[in-house]
Each structure stands twice: as C-alpha cells, then as structure tokens.
Motif scaffolding. Structure first.
Motif, PDB file in Angstrom:
ATOM      1  N   LYS A 531       0.829  -1.216   0.000  1.00 29.73           N
ATOM      2  CA  LYS A 531       0.000   0.000   0.000  1.00 29.73           C
ATOM      3  C   LYS A 531       0.859   1.259   0.000  1.00 29.73           C
ATOM      4  CE  LYS A 531      -3.934  -2.196   2.261  1.00 29.73           C
ATOM      5  NZ  LYS A 531      -4.860  -2.195   3.414  1.00 29.73           N
ATOM      6  N   ASP A 533       1.926   4.529  -2.255  1.00 30.00           N
ATOM      7  CA  ASP A 533       1.526   5.346  -3.402  1.00 30.00           C
ATOM      8  C   ASP A 533       2.751   5.647  -4.255  1.00 30.00           C
ATOM      9  OD1 ASP A 533      -1.031   5.375  -2.446  1.00 30.00           O
ATOM     10  OD2 ASP A 533      -0.900   7.378  -1.550  1.00 30.00           O
ATOM     11  N   GLU A 571       1.345   6.051   8.132  1.00 29.79           N
ATOM     12  CA  GLU A 571      -0.050   5.807   7.737  1.00 29.79           C
ATOM     13  C   GLU A 571      -0.205   5.819   6.220  1.00 29.79           C
ATOM     14  OE1 GLU A 571      -4.505   7.758   8.379  1.00 29.79           O
ATOM     15  OE2 GLU A 571      -2.788   8.515   9.504  1.00 29.79           O
ATOM     16  N   LYS A 572       0.365   6.800   5.551  1.00 28.59           N
ATOM     17  CA  LYS A 572       0.238   6.910   4.102  1.00 28.59           C
ATOM     18  C   LYS A 572       1.631   7.041   3.501  1.00 28.59           C
ATOM     19  CE  LYS A 572      -2.728   6.897   0.728  1.00 28.59           C
ATOM     20  NZ  LYS A 572      -3.553   5.708   0.494  1.00 28.59           N
ATOM     21  N   LYS A 573       2.147   5.938   2.919  1.00 26.48           N
ATOM     22  CA  LYS A 573       3.498   5.925   2.374  1.00 26.48           C
ATOM     23  C   LYS A 573       3.482   6.330   0.902  1.00 26.48           C
ATOM     24  CE  LYS A 573       4.757   2.088   5.443  1.00 26.48           C
ATOM     25  NZ  LYS A 573       5.284   0.721   5.529  1.00 26.48           N
ATOM     26  N   CYS A 574       4.571   7.016   0.489  1.00 31.38           N
ATOM     27  CA  CYS A 574       4.612   7.440  -0.910  1.00 31.38           C
ATOM     28  C   CYS A 574       6.044   7.479  -1.439  1.00 31.38           C
ATOM     29  CB  CYS A 574       3.972   8.818  -1.088  1.00 31.38           C
ATOM     30  SG  CYS A 574       4.937  10.173  -0.420  1.00 31.38           S
ATOM     31  N   LEU A 648      -0.612  14.938   0.360  1.00 33.06           N
ATOM     32  CA  LEU A 648      -2.020  14.817   0.775  1.00 33.06           C
ATOM     33  C   LEU A 648      -2.334  15.800   1.900  1.00 33.06           C
ATOM     34  CD1 LEU A 648      -2.422  10.912   0.711  1.00 33.06           C
ATOM     35  CD2 LEU A 648      -2.980  12.575  -1.078  1.00 33.06           C
TER      36      LEU A 648
END
Length: 668
Positions: A531, A533, A571-574, A648
């Motif tokens: 998961k 991005d 939480e939100k990897k990119c 984000l």
C-alpha cells in the motif's frame, strides 16, 4: 675561583658535545605529571608530514619519534583534516605541541616556538608551457594560489602586495586548481611542490621560479606551559646530524623513485627545467640557431639522470632521430632501428588514428602541445604503453610543420594498474547488477502469484464443472479469456526481464518516461501489497545515454526507497518521481516520506560497502555503483539530501536523490 672556572668549562663542553638530554628537576616533574603530549600536524604536507590512515608519516614524524624517545614520554597524534583546523585546535589548547611551524604575530598569542630545525626555500609553480620567472614583479596583477593559514602566506602578502593571492586548503588542492587554469601560478616550498608534481602532475606543471625568502620552521608549544618549550629546545640539540640526514635522504629518495629520476634534488629540478626549456627554444629554431645548439647540449645533460626517450621528426620527409633510451624503452639498441624508415610500423594499428587526431589538433593550434598515450611493439613481440609529448618547433612558409621534437616515457606499469582497477570496477558493477537482478526476480515472483492463482483457479473450476456436467459455453469462453490474459501478462514480465539482461552497453536515444515506467514496473507488486503510493510526474524527454546502466541506477534508488518505507510505521506511504528538463540537462528526482537519512550518514551514503541495512538484506554496493555509473559512465551528477514537502495536505520529510544528466552524452 680556578675550580669554579674549570667546573663551568666542563659543563659547557658537556652541553655542546654530548647528546645526553639534561633536564632540570622542574622539567622532569612536568613530564612525570604530564604523562603524554598531544601533537597537532599539517594533515596534507608531504614529504614533511601527513595523516594517512590515522597515522602521522613523513620527515617530521620520524623526527618526533626521536624526540619522543629522548624525552621518554608518549606523544599522541591529534586527528585533523586541514592545517586551519589544526591551528584552531591549538587555540583551544587541544594541542600541546605542533611538529613543524613558523612563528607569526597571531600565533605568538597562544604558542611558544623552539629553535628552527628545517630551512626551506619558497618557489612558484606554473603550467608547463609558461616561461620561467626570473623577476617576481612579473607576477603583478596575476592570480597566484597559496595555502591558507601557512606562515609564509603572511610573509608573501606583506612583501609582495601587488600579487593577487588566492587561498586554497592544501598544496595538492592548489596544484589541481593550477592545472585546471583557475590561476596563473602556485606558491609553496621546493620539496612539497616538487613532491606533488612528480607524483601527480608530471608533464602538466613545473617549478618556474623561486623567492629570496626561506622558511625557517621548528616546533611550537602551548605558551601556558613554558617548561615544555625549554624541554624541546634541549631535545632538539640531542638529535645527531647523521640521523637528521638519514631522515632527509629517506623521504627524498621516495620522490626520486616515483618520478623516474635517480640524481640529487638539484639535478632533478634543473633537468625538469631544461626539458621544458628545450621545447620552448625549439619553437624558434629557424631564426635562433645558436639557441638550438645550446638547447641540444642541455638536453644531452639530462639523459643520464632521466629515463626519457627523446625524438625529433620531420613530417614532410618522415625522417626521425632518437636517442638510446628511446630504443631501450622498447627493448632495442639504437643501431638496431637506425635503418627503420617509418616508426609508425611499430605502433599498434588501433592507436594510429588517435595519434593522428591529437597531432592534427596541435598542428592547427587547437592545443599548445602534442600529447598522447599509445602502444608500441617491443623487440620481444609484446606491446608496451608509451606516453609521448612534443611540440612543433619549425614550420615552412605555408605554416606546415617541418620539425617536431618531444619525449617518450615508459608508462606500461601504470597502464597495467589502471586496467586492474577497471577490472575491479567491472566486478563491482557485475555484483551490483546481480543484486538488482535478485531484487527484480523477487518482485517478479510477487507479480506472478496473482496470474498463476487465476490460471489454477479457473482451470480447477472448469474441471469440476465438466465432471458435474455443468459446463456452459460462455463459462468456457470467459475462463479461456482469463487464462489467455494471465498468460500474456506472464510472458510480458519474462520479456521485460530478458531485455534487462540482454541489452548491450551502447549509447542510444532513450525516452525517460518509458524508462521510468519500465523501472517502476518491477515494483508493481510491492506498490499493491505494501500500500505504497507511487506518484510519477514525468515530462517527455529524450536523452542520449547507456539505457541499461541508467535503468540499473534507477532500480537501485527506487528499491532503497521501498526498503526505507517498509521499515517505517507510516499511515500513508509514498514514493514520488519527478523528471523534467532545462536547456541542457535532464533532471530526475526520486523522493519518499520515510523521514530521511541520518545526518552523519549523508556524507557516507555513496561509499563502497556502507549500508544501514542488516547484512542479510544489504551489501552496501548498490548506491556506490549507482554513483559510479552516474558520474563516471554517464558523466552526470547525483546528490542525496533530506527534504521537507507536503503530501495529501500533510507536512512530511524524506530522502531525495537528484540525478542530473546532459541531454547529449559527451564522448568517453
């Protein structure tokens, strides 16, 4: 009274002619309480001294060892990277003594100085084609390099204010900048400048003049402990002249061996001057016959002390003249080859076009001299590498060369070492590529699981339906379609991997957008499973490059980004890849939000075998080889830094690798 006079004479005689160290009670107590002394040095000042592998080496190092033995106390080296840093350590009382230093007004504030034990002449070096300098006033207004914070810098600045001084970190830095034409000349001491030229700048730079000033240097001690100066003044007197001369001979002999000279230092310097002087005089050969004869006489004087083959050539008649050493270099005697009409028959056929190209540039005045390396056939049937340097000294009325003179030098050993280094680099590249292949295979295995699962599931379903007589035509068609699509996906994956393996090292025009899509394709399963991005902002850019090597570099960096993100709880990897162009270059930036690289590791990130990963998952050669490929194979630049940016709507931090490549790759 007579008795007292006799005692005084006895003490005087003992002091003057004995090598025994006589210390007072206070001086002995000082050393006993001190236990050890901290020593600061110039870390890059050969042959006097340098710090190599954390050890103090050079002439002063040997001298300090003798003093250490005589005063019977340990002398510990204080590590530093520059002379300026050593002086700062002295101001902060981190150093008890300096090994070789000259007193100045500013240094007297924190140091005491012993009697001098070195007396060194100052010289100026220039590029090899410059004339000799017999009058320092000729330097007026010219940029001249000099080492920052050396004592003679203050002397030169005060006595010759008309010289435009440019400060550098050390002697090698100054000579490198001189070679790159950053300034006209460089001022330093005779031995250090001669040492560096003979090791790294032969045929490029020369010593072109000298100053009247001489640099007298001794040991300095911290002035808040005056007993130490008194002790070292006495210790210096105990060093025998024989040992001083042995130290001098030991380090100067290294200089001669590396520069192919076997004579004394004065002959070395004079010979070097004469060779260059000959080349300059021969430019005016048609109008200066007397100077030509003198130059030939001087050139003959150098033959016995320099392993140089001399040659002259008339391009119109193809007539050659050489000396004995020229023939000896390739295993002949001069008489063996005196009837050889064309020496080009001895040159390797692959090297002749290069020789012709370099000579043409000199003939057309694109270069001030002819200079080339090539292979010559020896008497034993083997080829040997030769360095050839020369100049056109006479032309006819049509400006065509009629006389060219120069030298030959045997560089076969150096070339063999270079080839060995290249072989080792190839092994590094191969190891790095194998690591990249392993990572790709692992990613391919992840990508194959889903289509293989689809194929087995659909086939099993059809078999069960067929056994139960429940098979419908539309079910068969739908199942076959899924199997065909999955099979084509597997086939495409194999093709992409095979292309990576089979591409030759050939320059080609590459579409950067397609290349980056190919690189990220191998990480498709990680993007889905972990998961992460993957954001691509890529312009349409076409550049000339070695496609496979650039792809390997991108794979190394992207894989590192995935590894860094996998280790972090985010939480939100990119991973964000930007590619854009300016007037001349293509810029590729790869960044992530894995909090960045530790500050102390940023400077080491491209070093071989440096890794922050566990040894089971990291070898430390991926980024090293990426740096080698980008800078040495693709002639570009790669930089690593930590960056803050928004993703984000949130403030994040991560590592950024920036690659800069020219749109048109230069020749190598």
């Amino acid at each position: 009274m007579v008795k007292n006079l006799f005692l005084l004479l006895t003490l005087t005689f003992t002091f003057l002619f004995s090598n025994e160290l006589s210390l007072t009670k206070l001086e002995k107590e000082y050393l006993l309480n001190k236990k050890s002394l901290n020593l600061c040095v110039d870390p890059n000042w050969m042959p006097y001294e340098m710090i190599k592998d954390t050890k103090h080496i050079g002439m002063t190092a040997d001298y300090i060892k003798i003093l250490e033995k005589n005063i019977n106390i340990e002398i510990k080296l204080v590590q530093s990277k520059t002379w300026s840093q050593s002086l700062e350590l002295g101001k902060k009382r981190k150093c008890d003594m300096f090994s070789l230093i000259m007193p100045t007004k500013s240094r007297l504030k924190y140091l005491d100085f012993t009697k001098a034990y070195f007396d060194i002449p100052l010289v100026i070096s220039t590029q090899i084609h410059e004339l000799f300098i017999d009058d320092i006033s000729h330097l007026k207004g010219k940029k001249i390099g000099i080492v920052k914070d050396y004592a003679y810098t203050e002397i030169i600045k005060t006595k010759y204010p008309f010289i435009n001084l440019v400060y550098v970190e050390n002697v090698k830095d100054g000579l490198t900048k001189l070679q790159n034409n950053d300034f006209f000349g460089f001022i330093g001491t005779l031995y250090t400048v001669g040492y560096q030229i003979q090791n790294d700048f032969v045929g490029k730079l020369k010593i072109a003049g000298k100053f009247d000033e001489r640099w007298e240097l001794g040991i300095a001690t911290r002035n808040d402990e005056p007993l130490l100066k008194s002790i070292l003044d006495k210790a210096i007197l105990t060093v025998p002249k024989k040992e001083k001369q042995e130290i001098f001979n030991k380090w100067l002999s290294i200089v001669y061996e590396k520069s192919y000279f076997s004579s004394m230092l004065s002959i070395l310097v004079i010979s070097f001057f004469i060779i260059i002087f000959v080349l300059l005089i021969n430019r005016k050969l048609n109008s200066e016959i007397r100077k030509r004869k003198e130059a030939k006489k001087l050139l003959n004087l150098t033959i016995s002390s320099a392993k140089l083959g001399t040659w002259s050539w008339n391009p119109k008649t193809n007539k050659n003249e050489t000396n004995d050493i020229w023939a000896q270099i390739i295993g002949y005697k001069k008489d063996d080859i005196k009837d050889l009409s064309d020496f080009f028959t001895l040159i390797h056929s692959e090297d002749i076009p290069l020789i012709n190209e370099e000579f043409k540039k000199h003939e057309n005045r694109e270069k001030s001299q002819y200079e080339v390396e090539f292979r010559m056939l020896c008497k034993d049937g083997n080829y040997k590498w030769i360095y050839s340097n020369g100049s056109i000294v006479k032309r006819d009325k049509d400006d065509k060369p009629t006389l060219v003179v120069g030298i030959h030098q045997d560089i076969d050993q150096r070339k063999k070492l270079e080839q060995e280094v290249l072989k080792q680099k190839d092994l590094f590249i191969q190891k790095s590529r194998q690591a990249a292949m392993g990572e790709m295979l692992e990613n391919i295995a992840h990508q194959w699981r889903q289509p293989l699962s689809v194929i087995t599931t659909v086939a099993s379903g059809l078999k069960i339906s067929n056994n139960l007589n429940m098979t419908k035509k539309e079910d068969i068609d739908d199942s076959m379609e899924q199997i065909i699509k999955s099979g084509m996906y597997l086939s495409q994956t194999i093709e992409d991997f095979r292309n990576f393996l089979n591409k030759d090292r050939v320059k080609s025009k590459v579409n950067i957008k397609k290349l980056i899509h190919s690189a990220t394709y191998f990480f498709k399963s990680q993007v889905q499973n972990k998961k992460i991005d993957l954001v691509l902002n890529i312009d349409d850019i076409i550049i000339e490059v070695y496609e496979n090597e650039l792809l390997q570099s991108l794979l190394n960096i992207i894989n590192n980004a995935f590894d860094a993100l996998n280790e972090k709880d985010i939480e939100k990897k990119c991973i964000i890849i930007d590619a854009y162009k300016d007037e001349e270059n293509c810029i590729i930036c790869i960044k992530d939000n894995a909090f960045g690289i530790e500050k102390e590791n940023l400077l080491k990130i491209f070093e071989p075998y440096f890794t922050t990963k566990h040894k089971s998952v990291g070898t430390g050669i991926g980024l090293y080889m990426t740096h080698e490929i980008i800078t040495k194979h693709l002639f570009g630049k790669i930089e690593a830094s930590n960056v803050d940016f928004k993703y984000l709507g949130k403030d994040v931090k991560g590592a950024c690798f920036k690659i800069t490549l020219a749109k048109k790759m230069k020749k190598n």
